[in-house]
Design an enzyme around this catalytic site. Structure first.
Site, PDB file in Angstrom:
ATOM      1  N   GLU A 149       7.902  15.388  -2.432  1.00 40.67           N
ATOM      2  CA  GLU A 149       6.894  16.106  -1.665  1.00 40.67           C
ATOM      3  C   GLU A 149       5.593  15.309  -1.675  1.00 40.67           C
ATOM      4  O   GLU A 149       5.215  14.736  -2.684  1.00 40.67           O
ATOM      5  CB  GLU A 149       6.694  17.488  -2.295  1.00 40.67           C
ATOM      6  N   ASN A 209       1.970   7.779  -5.202  1.00 43.42           N
ATOM      7  CA  ASN A 209       0.849   8.285  -6.014  1.00 43.42           C
ATOM      8  C   ASN A 209       0.182   7.159  -6.806  1.00 43.42           C
ATOM      9  O   ASN A 209      -1.038   7.138  -6.971  1.00 43.42           O
ATOM     10  CB  ASN A 209       1.316   9.410  -6.946  1.00 43.42           C
ATOM     11  N   GLY A 254     -15.920   7.717  -7.063  1.00 42.14           N
ATOM     12  CA  GLY A 254     -16.356   9.035  -7.546  1.00 42.14           C
ATOM     13  C   GLY A 254     -16.324   9.066  -9.051  1.00 42.14           C
ATOM     14  O   GLY A 254     -16.537   8.041  -9.709  1.00 42.14           O
ATOM     15  N   CYS A 261      -1.376  15.663 -10.462  1.00 41.12           N
ATOM     16  CA  CYS A 261      -0.367  14.721  -9.975  1.00 41.12           C
ATOM     17  C   CYS A 261      -0.725  13.259 -10.238  1.00 41.12           C
ATOM     18  O   CYS A 261      -0.014  12.564 -10.964  1.00 41.12           O
ATOM     19  CB  CYS A 261      -0.154  14.927  -8.484  1.00 41.12           C
TER      20      CYS A 261
HETATM   21  C1  UGA Z   1      -1.625  14.017  -4.620  1.00 41.08           C
HETATM   22  C2  UGA Z   1      -1.125  13.197  -3.423  1.00 41.08           C
HETATM   23  O1  UGA Z   1      -2.213  12.897  -2.557  1.00 41.08           O
HETATM   24  C3  UGA Z   1      -0.057  13.969  -2.640  1.00 41.08           C
HETATM   25  O2  UGA Z   1       0.460  13.173  -1.575  1.00 41.08           O
HETATM   26  C4  UGA Z   1       1.074  14.340  -3.596  1.00 41.08           C
HETATM   27  O3  UGA Z   1       2.068  15.122  -2.948  1.00 41.08           O
HETATM   28  C5  UGA Z   1       0.513  15.136  -4.764  1.00 41.08           C
HETATM   29  O4  UGA Z   1      -0.506  14.357  -5.433  1.00 41.08           O
HETATM   30  C6  UGA Z   1       1.655  15.428  -5.700  1.00 41.08           C
HETATM   31  O5  UGA Z   1       2.199  14.468  -6.282  1.00 41.08           O
HETATM   32  O6  UGA Z   1       2.116  16.581  -5.769  1.00 41.08           O
HETATM   33  P1  UGA Z   1      -3.399  16.010  -4.948  1.00 41.08           P
HETATM   34  O7  UGA Z   1      -3.204  15.858  -6.429  1.00 41.08           O
HETATM   35  O8  UGA Z   1      -3.376  17.389  -4.367  1.00 41.08           O
HETATM   36  O9  UGA Z   1      -2.275  15.178  -4.132  1.00 41.08           O
HETATM   37  O10 UGA Z   1      -4.818  15.382  -4.640  1.00 41.08           O
HETATM   38  P2  UGA Z   1      -5.465  14.196  -3.786  1.00 41.08           P
HETATM   39  O11 UGA Z   1      -6.033  14.737  -2.538  1.00 41.08           O
HETATM   40  O12 UGA Z   1      -4.555  13.032  -3.658  1.00 41.08           O
HETATM   41  O13 UGA Z   1      -6.676  13.797  -4.754  1.00 41.08           O
HETATM   42  C7  UGA Z   1      -6.444  13.374  -6.097  1.00 41.08           C
HETATM   43  C8  UGA Z   1      -7.729  12.977  -6.766  1.00 41.08           C
HETATM   44  O14 UGA Z   1      -8.219  11.758  -6.222  1.00 41.08           O
HETATM   45  C9  UGA Z   1      -8.872  13.973  -6.626  1.00 41.08           C
HETATM   46  O15 UGA Z   1      -9.497  14.155  -7.882  1.00 41.08           O
HETATM   47  C10 UGA Z   1      -9.823  13.335  -5.632  1.00 41.08           C
HETATM   48  O16 UGA Z   1     -11.161  13.710  -5.830  1.00 41.08           O
HETATM   49  C11 UGA Z   1      -9.603  11.868  -5.947  1.00 41.08           C
HETATM   50  N1  UGA Z   1      -9.934  10.956  -4.824  1.00 41.08           N
HETATM   51  C12 UGA Z   1      -9.217  10.990  -3.668  1.00 41.08           C
HETATM   52  C13 UGA Z   1     -10.967  10.035  -4.986  1.00 41.08           C
HETATM   53  O17 UGA Z   1     -11.632   9.987  -6.052  1.00 41.08           O
HETATM   54  N2  UGA Z   1     -11.249   9.180  -3.969  1.00 41.08           N
HETATM   55  C14 UGA Z   1     -10.546   9.186  -2.795  1.00 41.08           C
HETATM   56  O18 UGA Z   1     -10.862   8.357  -1.910  1.00 41.08           O
HETATM   57  C15 UGA Z   1      -9.509  10.111  -2.646  1.00 41.08           C
END
Ligand code: UGA
Length: 435
Positions: A149, A209, A254, A261
């Protein structure tokens, strides 16, 4: 098709509801009675935009049910989705015990041929172990496929309904056809369904990931170098993003990536490598940079206040690990709040949706406000941990008049130093010259 989904966490609820939305008959099963009772009253255990309405519609139209009775749920289904959690164990290895305990229940409840679809993120090789375990539990025939997923919390419904691609690891052509049929409605815009070997599909989930986490840690490392040389990471990012070989996403620096995840999957990948005697310095560095990013941000705040910290009241805007979710897990905000409390500061937090989870986590140790500006009243500074949209264009004058001390530690680079300097703020952000 008739489908059962085991596990009603983020993935299970979104998958079950999304499949029901395309006309399938779905029963979601969970052993937690209170959770199933709440779901039957359309009360969700977490905040996810758009999901509540979708559940309500599909329940109303009798395509979606919630139950604790696994025997009834599995009685006439063709597909059984496993969507349970696989958190990191103390060693960093993924803990797959919930998957195997689900198999025990599945084995007992099977009454005929079934296809087991594993959506839980598991180490490479787990599908073979699933097959072996289930064979010992039932005489009924079955197939097992892996279907990782890629949904993000906060955008989960959209990610499921409009995926970039669907990956299925499968070794049987008849099952392949069933999976293609199942997912056809989601791929009408021409996005691919990628069929591959089971081990490749298991690995692809981790690789995605790990790549996303690598990009973030890369940017966070560059942010530090930028600060040291007076360059601005926001401008550097533009230079990277405009290169079509690199692209724009997951390049925001950040206070480190959080959630349930990315951090655990990077650790699990390194563990997979170590289990085969392979060193993985890149993966280890990705985790180490993330750790130091969070640690250094906290250090900057503590150093600024010095010994006075115990007499300070510090406001925190945003507690969830990212916007559009109330999930605090693995989030940098926890690190910040814990460090401030440990140092004796009083902490007042505002988050648009995470009030409940914050209360669960901290009880009365922190103050929580229902409005963002209320958190600033009499505070000796503001720390921004989550980039909720409502924080992006605040009333600086109002902020300046409410805060006792005009200082902002911005972990998400929401503002420009220039606009804050005009209102007399000291402003610390990530990878940009301090003002
Ligand atoms: C992540 C993946 O993006 C999904 O594709 C995957 O399905 C999911 O893990 C999983 O394995 O179930 P998620 O944990 O919901 O999803 O969050 P993200 O939107 O990927 O963000 C993760 C972290 O990265 C957050 O703390 C966010 O603030 C940080 N982030 C994201 C950054 O610091 N910089 C960015 O440019 C993007």
């Amino acid at each position: 098709m008739r489908i059962a989904v085991i596990g009603t966490g983020h993935v299970g609820l979104v998958v079950g509801t999304g499949l029901a939305e395309t006309g399938h008959f779905v029963t979601c099963v969970d052993s937690n009675r209170d959770l199933i009772k709440s779901l039957n009253e359309n009360v969700l255990p977490f905040y996810e935009p758009g999901l509540e309405e979708l559940i309500a519609r599909n329940v109303e139209e009798e395509r979606l049910k919630f139950t604790t009775d696994i025997n009834a749920a599995l009685a006439e289904v063709l597909l059984i989705f496993i969507c349970v959690g696989t958190p990191a164990s103390d060693s960093g290895e993924a803990d797959t015990s919930a998957v195997f305990s689900a198999l025990q229940s599945i084995g007992k409840a099977m009454t005929g041929y079934r296809i087991i679809v594993n959506k839980s993120t598991c180490p490479v090789g787990t599908t073979e172990a699933i097959r072996f375990t289930l064979k010992s539990l039932t005489d009924h025939p079955f197939d097992v496929v892996v279907n990782p997923e890629f949904l993000r919390q906060g955008a989960a419904v959209d990610d499921f309904m409009r995926p970039d691609r669907i990956i299925v690891g499968c070794d049987d052509v008849r099952v392949e056809e069933i999976m293609k049929e199942l997912y056809a409605p989601f791929l009408r815009t021409g996005k691919p369904l990628l069929m591959m070997s089971i081990r490749s599909a298991e690995m692809a989930k981790y690789a995605v990931n790990a790549m996303l986490a690598t990009r973030i840690s890369f940017m966070n490392e560059f942010a530090k170098i930028c600060e040291a040389y007076g360059a601005d990471i926001a401008e550097v990012r533009e230079g990277l993003a405009a290169d079509s070989r690199i692209g724009a996403s997951y390049l925001f620096p950040g206070i480190g990536f959080g959630g349930s995840c990315l951090p655990k999957d990077v650790l699990a990948c390194a563990h997979l490598a170590a289990n085969r005697g392979i060193s993985s310095p890149l993966l280890e560095a990705v985790s180490a940079v993330n750790e130091s990013q969070q640690r250094d941000f906290v250090k900057r705040i503590l150093e600024y206040y010095g010994e006075d910290i115990a007499r300070k009241r510090v406001a925190v805007w945003g507690a969830s690990f990212k916007p559009k979710t109330d999930d605090l897990r693995g989030g940098p905000a926890l690190r910040v709040i814990d460090a401030l409390l440990d140092a004796g500061a009083s902490v007042v937090v505002y988050d648009p949706v995470a009030e409940g989870t914050l209360r669960e986590q901290y009880g009365d140790k922190i103050s929580i406000t229902h409005k963002n500006y209320a958190a600033l009243e009499g505070a000796d500074g503001l720390v921004i941990c989550t980039e909720w949209n409502e924080f992006r264009r605040p009333d600086y004058e109002r902020m300046a008049s409410l805060l006792r001390e005009r200082v902002i530690f911005d972990g998400r680079n929401l503002y420009t130093a220039k606009s804050l300097a005009q209102h007399g703020f000291r402003y610390f952000s990530i990878g940009r010259p301090a003002v």
